[in-house]
Write a protein that holds these residues in place. Structure first.
Motif, PDB file in Angstrom:
ATOM      1  N   THR A  62      26.154  43.145  43.023  1.00 17.23           N
ATOM      2  CA  THR A  62      27.333  42.384  43.423  1.00 17.23           C
ATOM      3  C   THR A  62      27.185  40.964  42.881  1.00 17.23           C
ATOM      4  OG1 THR A  62      26.415  41.440  45.449  1.00 17.23           O
ATOM      5  CG2 THR A  62      27.398  43.643  45.614  1.00 17.23           C
ATOM      6  N   ASN A 103      32.447  42.289  42.147  1.00 15.98           N
ATOM      7  CA  ASN A 103      32.595  41.345  43.245  1.00 15.98           C
ATOM      8  C   ASN A 103      32.121  42.022  44.542  1.00 15.98           C
ATOM      9  OD1 ASN A 103      34.852  41.118  45.537  1.00 15.98           O
ATOM     10  ND2 ASN A 103      34.309  39.094  44.792  1.00 15.98           N
ATOM     11  N   GLU A 145      40.442  45.787  39.773  1.00 16.05           N
ATOM     12  CA  GLU A 145      40.196  44.335  39.795  1.00 16.05           C
ATOM     13  C   GLU A 145      41.413  43.499  39.443  1.00 16.05           C
ATOM     14  OE1 GLU A 145      36.995  43.660  37.019  1.00 16.05           O
ATOM     15  OE2 GLU A 145      35.512  43.783  38.606  1.00 16.05           O
TER      16      GLU A 145
END
Ligand SMILES: [Zn+2]
Length: 298
Positions: A62, A103, A145
């Motif tokens: 992440t 993310n 995304e």
């Protein structure tokens, strides 16, 4: 099959090994080093120590900000001021393994879809209700995304004319009225002696009328934002994570009541809002899911 997993947070760096069933085999947490090169060093050395005789298929990580997962680049980490950090390449050079990034909220969404409440579901929205309010979208079994890594900014859906000014500069965003700190601040303004949102929920459980009203208001505002998400994406379910998720049972009647009037749905498939099944480690498991094969193709 085992993957290396790195949850690269603003304050904590969690590193672990995760198997193809989403089970964490080993994990370790240290404070996040200040420099990105030290983060890569530290993560790689922890992975080396944990690895033993295992062969890792790759490493998923992440990142604490906007990710361009195709390029493997951390575009912007607001808390640190980092821009255009080639994080996948840095970690790959240190570990000698292929690396994929996402993310952190998107990783949580993927973890829940692969291994949590959304197992076997192709379309799911994860919403973290914590210090802020943010969403991760899994559509057709894949993280979505958007063109610039910004998709899922549900926290800035305006849900009231009367709210506080939000960090984004606008008034009445759901984050400014229903995040953990916002719930606490509104309760304090109403005269409750509470330090945080947990205190508000505890008083509500004891039957305090003001606290119950605050919870109802937060649920109403979340319901307004969630209805927008359902109307846009028609997900199978919306999974709530983050600290406030522990009190979802109190919020849910108000969320559902609000959505009944706003979310378009088929009578046999009312919008489903559920709590995370993975909790605190969702991001680490989601990081691993980036490099583990999907159990089915959506
Ligand atoms: Zn905002």
């Amino acid at each position: 099959m085992i993957a290396g997993a790195v949850d690269f947070g603003g304050t904590k760096l969690m590193v672990g090994l995760v198997d193809e069933h989403g089970k964490i085999i080993e994990q370790r947490t240290v404070p996040t080093p200040k420099e990105p090169t030290d983060v890569a060093d530290s993560a790689a050395s922890m992975l080396r120590e944990m690895k033993g005789d295992h062969t890792l298929v790759g490493v998923g990580s992440t990142v604490p900000g906007l990710a361009d997962s195709r390029a493997g680049v951390l575009r912007y980490a607001p808390a640190h001021g980092w821009r255009d950090l080639p994080w996948a390449q840095m970690l790959s050079e240190q570990t000698g393994l292929p690396v994929r990034i996402a993310n952190d909220v998107n990783a949580c969404a993927l973890a829940e879809q692969r291994f949590g409440a959304g197992r076997g579901v192709a379309d799911l929205i994860w919403v973290t209700v914590s210090t802020g309010v943010g969403a991760g979208l899994v559509l057709n079994g894949r993280i979505f995304e958007g063109a610039h890594g910004i998709a899922g900014e549900i926290g800035h859906i305006v849900v009231t004319e009367h709210g506080q000014t939000c960090g984004c500069g606008h008034k009445g965003c759901v984050e400014s009225v229903a995040s953990g700190p916002a719930i606490a601040r509104r309760a304090q303004l109403a005269g409750l002696d509470v330090a945080d949102a947990t205190g508000v929920f505890a008083l509500a459980r004891q039957g305090n009328d003001v606290a119950r009203w605050m919870v109802a208001e937060a649920g109403k505002y979340l319901g307004r934002a969630f209805a927008v998400a359902f109307n846009l994406f028609d997900p199978e379910m919306l999974v709530v994570g983050g600290g406030v998720a522990r009190s979802l049972d109190l919020l849910l009647p108000h969320i559902e009541k609000t959505m009944r009037g706003r979310a378009i749905s088929l009578p046999e498939h009312p919008p489903r809002v559920v709590a995370t099944e993975l909790g605190y480690e969702a991001a680490l498991v989601g990081a691993a899911a980036l490099v583990l094969p999907a159990p089915y193709s959506a």
